[in-house]
Design a protein around this motif. Structure first.
Motif, PDB file in Angstrom:
ATOM      1  N   GLU A  14      -0.883   6.440  -2.351  1.00  0.00           N
ATOM      2  CA  GLU A  14       0.101   6.302  -1.272  1.00  0.00           C
ATOM      3  C   GLU A  14      -0.292   5.265  -0.235  1.00  0.00           C
ATOM      4  OE1 GLU A  14      -1.865   8.978  -1.820  1.00  0.00           O
ATOM      5  OE2 GLU A  14      -0.726  10.858  -1.730  1.00  0.00           O
ATOM      6  N   TRP A  15      -1.444   4.599  -0.433  1.00  0.00           N
ATOM      7  CA  TRP A  15      -1.923   3.673   0.586  1.00  0.00           C
ATOM      8  C   TRP A  15      -0.886   2.584   0.858  1.00  0.00           C
ATOM      9  CZ3 TRP A  15      -4.783   3.187   4.542  1.00  0.00           C
ATOM     10  CH2 TRP A  15      -5.010   1.922   5.082  1.00  0.00           C
ATOM     11  N   PRO A  16      -0.557   2.322   2.162  1.00  0.00           N
ATOM     12  CA  PRO A  16       0.579   1.434   2.441  1.00  0.00           C
ATOM     13  C   PRO A  16       0.288  -0.060   2.618  1.00  0.00           C
ATOM     14  CG  PRO A  16      -0.044   2.627   4.433  1.00  0.00           C
ATOM     15  CD  PRO A  16      -0.948   3.111   3.344  1.00  0.00           C
ATOM     16  N   ILE A  17      -0.859  -0.462   3.158  1.00  0.00           N
ATOM     17  CA  ILE A  17      -1.010  -1.857   3.604  1.00  0.00           C
ATOM     18  C   ILE A  17      -1.681  -2.703   2.519  1.00  0.00           C
ATOM     19  CG2 ILE A  17      -1.981  -3.391   5.349  1.00  0.00           C
ATOM     20  CD1 ILE A  17      -1.774  -1.095   7.318  1.00  0.00           C
ATOM     21  N   ILE A  18      -0.920  -3.664   2.007  1.00  0.00           N
ATOM     22  CA  ILE A  18      -1.352  -4.511   0.906  1.00  0.00           C
ATOM     23  C   ILE A  18      -1.432  -5.961   1.379  1.00  0.00           C
ATOM     24  CG2 ILE A  18      -0.848  -5.275  -1.448  1.00  0.00           C
ATOM     25  CD1 ILE A  18      -1.508  -2.287  -1.198  1.00  0.00           C
ATOM     26  N   THR A  19      -2.507  -6.639   1.005  1.00  0.00           N
ATOM     27  CA  THR A  19      -2.660  -8.054   1.341  1.00  0.00           C
ATOM     28  C   THR A  19      -2.578  -8.905   0.078  1.00  0.00           C
ATOM     29  OG1 THR A  19      -5.080  -7.819   1.245  1.00  0.00           O
ATOM     30  CG2 THR A  19      -4.033  -7.629   3.401  1.00  0.00           C
ATOM     31  N   ASP A  20      -2.232 -10.185   0.279  1.00  0.00           N
ATOM     32  CA  ASP A  20      -2.113 -11.101  -0.853  1.00  0.00           C
ATOM     33  C   ASP A  20      -3.433 -11.826  -1.110  1.00  0.00           C
ATOM     34  OD1 ASP A  20      -2.341 -13.094   1.073  1.00  0.00           O
ATOM     35  OD2 ASP A  20      -0.173 -13.468   1.163  1.00  0.00           O
ATOM     36  N   GLU A  21      -3.406 -12.834  -1.982  1.00  0.00           N
ATOM     37  CA  GLU A  21      -4.641 -13.526  -2.362  1.00  0.00           C
ATOM     38  C   GLU A  21      -5.241 -14.337  -1.220  1.00  0.00           C
ATOM     39  OE1 GLU A  21      -1.219 -16.127  -4.007  1.00  0.00           O
ATOM     40  OE2 GLU A  21      -1.625 -14.031  -3.499  1.00  0.00           O
ATOM     41  N   TYR A  22      -4.458 -14.561  -0.151  1.00  0.00           N
ATOM     42  CA  TYR A  22      -4.958 -15.307   1.003  1.00  0.00           C
ATOM     43  C   TYR A  22      -5.433 -14.384   2.128  1.00  0.00           C
ATOM     44  CZ  TYR A  22      -2.310 -18.888  -1.460  1.00  0.00           C
ATOM     45  OH  TYR A  22      -1.819 -19.729  -2.417  1.00  0.00           O
ATOM     46  N   GLY A  23      -5.394 -13.085   1.887  1.00  0.00           N
ATOM     47  CA  GLY A  23      -5.803 -12.138   2.909  1.00  0.00           C
ATOM     48  C   GLY A  23      -4.724 -11.825   3.923  1.00  0.00           C
ATOM     49  N   GLU A  24      -3.512 -12.354   3.713  1.00  0.00           N
ATOM     50  CA  GLU A  24      -2.391 -12.085   4.613  1.00  0.00           C
ATOM     51  C   GLU A  24      -1.631 -10.849   4.127  1.00  0.00           C
ATOM     52  OE1 GLU A  24      -2.078 -13.814   7.262  1.00  0.00           O
ATOM     53  OE2 GLU A  24      -3.370 -15.534   6.810  1.00  0.00           O
TER      54      GLU A  24
END
Length: 393
Positions: A97-107
């Motif tokens: 359920e973890w909500p906060i996902i970042t992309d390959e650039y850390g954004e």
């Protein structure tokens, strides 16, 4: 009402404070409100973990190690809520359920994080209190990442936005926003309301109330309030943060001139700026912007008072051995750009300036502040420069 409450490290620094936090959450739930909680590491834990890393750690290992502070806090607070009969669920990177996902650039991956945050909000509708680790995120491969300094504030306001919350309450160790640092200024008092722009400028310049990165996620519809952990009430008190950031591109309507005073090591001479600006102020001449170099100070002001201002500064120059000369440059236009992402986007200033360079627009000066950029170009190029900057924003 749907509330996201963020408890800073001092607010959960020990068992007594965790109990106080749990009491305030339980009271809000019992009043019929939906509550999600974001928790920082227990006071000082992250710094202690960092201090004990007496080795060169990879970014991945470093994030895993410092995450232990927040992982402990959410388990402690979840247990305290369960002891009060409040159904809760702790969320940390690695859980489904973890909500906060970042992309390959850390954004932050906004689309995926919003989708997951909406799922998290459904738990609240069912009466469950999600207790979420602040500061942490994970990428699409499941590797732990972080949101940087003040990341727990960012977690709270971001999730408040994406969960369609009514209010985010930042529980910390200050009585909201103060008129000054109470440890330094005698008689400092609480400010009932402050705008996002005011607070963000203060935050970038050292006021440790709400992280500047968090405020970029605030919308007009989302209330944000700062309260002291001793208050023990999530629903009242503290300082309300009003408004939201907007991208603003302003072309100064009047032609400017630049008056530059040069001098030997002028930057090391106390009172030079005061002497020059006072000379102008005493005659009612408004200074639009000031720029300083290693051996010079430049004043931008309206063309209509240029000759008078030049004479006043010249008088100051001849009376002071440190200053050598004053010169006047005319036909200058000023573009001012303010936006929520200027300080958070890598290369934001370069993105603004590159199109001007490509089109051979001469830059007289570029001045940055905490939340804005001022660009000075030739008066005849002002409209072209405005169009180029608008294309970027």
């Amino acid at each position: 009402m749907r509330i996201v409450a963020k408890f800073g490290g001092t607010s959960v620094a020990n068992g007594d404070r965790i109990n106080r936090a749990a009491d305030s959450i339980a009271a809000a739930v019992e009043d019929g409100h939906q509550v999600a909680v974001v928790v920082s590491a227990m006071g000082g834990t992250t710094d202690e973990l960092l201090d004990e890393m007496k080795f060169e750690a990879s970014e991945e290992d470093r994030a895993e190690i410092v995450s232990m502070g927040e992982r402990t806090s959410v388990r402690m607070l979840k247990g305290a809520l369960e002891a009060r009969g409040i159904e809760s669920n702790f969320l940390e990177p690695g859980r489904p359920e973890w909500p906060i996902i970042t992309d390959e650039y850390g954004e932050v991956d906004v689309e995926e994080t919003r989708r997951r945050a909406e799922k998290c909000a459904k738990q609240m509708e069912d009466g469950v209190v999600p207790v979420i680790t602040g500061f942490l995120a994970q990428d699409h491969e499941g590797t732990i990442t972080t949101l940087g300094r003040g990341g727990s504030d960012t977690t709270a306001v971001m999730l408040g936005n994406y969960m369609d919350a009514d209010e985010v309450v930042i529980v910390t160790d200050v009585e909201g926003v103060m008129t000054g640092d109470p440890n330094v200024v005698e008689g400092a008092r609480n400010v009932a309301e402050i705008t996002v722009d005011e607070l963000r400028n203060l935050s970038f310049r050292g006021a440790e109330v709400v992280a500047p990165s968090a405020l970029t996620y605030k919308s007009n519809n989302l209330k944000v309030r700062v309260v002291h952990h001793q208050h023990g009430d999530l629903l009242t008190g503290g300082t309300n943060i009003e408004g939201q950031f907007k991208n603003i591109i302003d072309l100064h309507e009047r032609e400017l001139v630049c008056l530059t005073v040069a001098g030997r090591a002028i930057r090391n001479q106390p009172g030079i700026l005061s002497t020059l600006s006072t000379a102008l102020a005493d005659e009612g001449i408004n200074i639009e912007t000031v720029s300083s170099g290693l051996d010079s100070i430049s004043f931008y002001l309206d063309k209509g008072r240029a000759s008078e201002a030049e004479a006043l500064l010249h008088d100051a120059v001849v009376e002071d051995d440190v200053m050598s000369s004053v010169t006047l440059e005319e036909e200058i236009a000023a573009l001012r750009i303010a936006g929520a992402g200027i300080q958070n986007q890598r290369g934001a200033v370069n993105d603004l300036l590159s199109p001007l360079a490509e089109e051979h627009v001469y830059l007289h000066d570029v001045i940055t502040s905490a939340t804005s950029v001022s660009i000075f170009v030739p008066w005849d190029d002002r409209e072209r420069a405005l169009d180029l900057v608008r294309d970027v924003m």
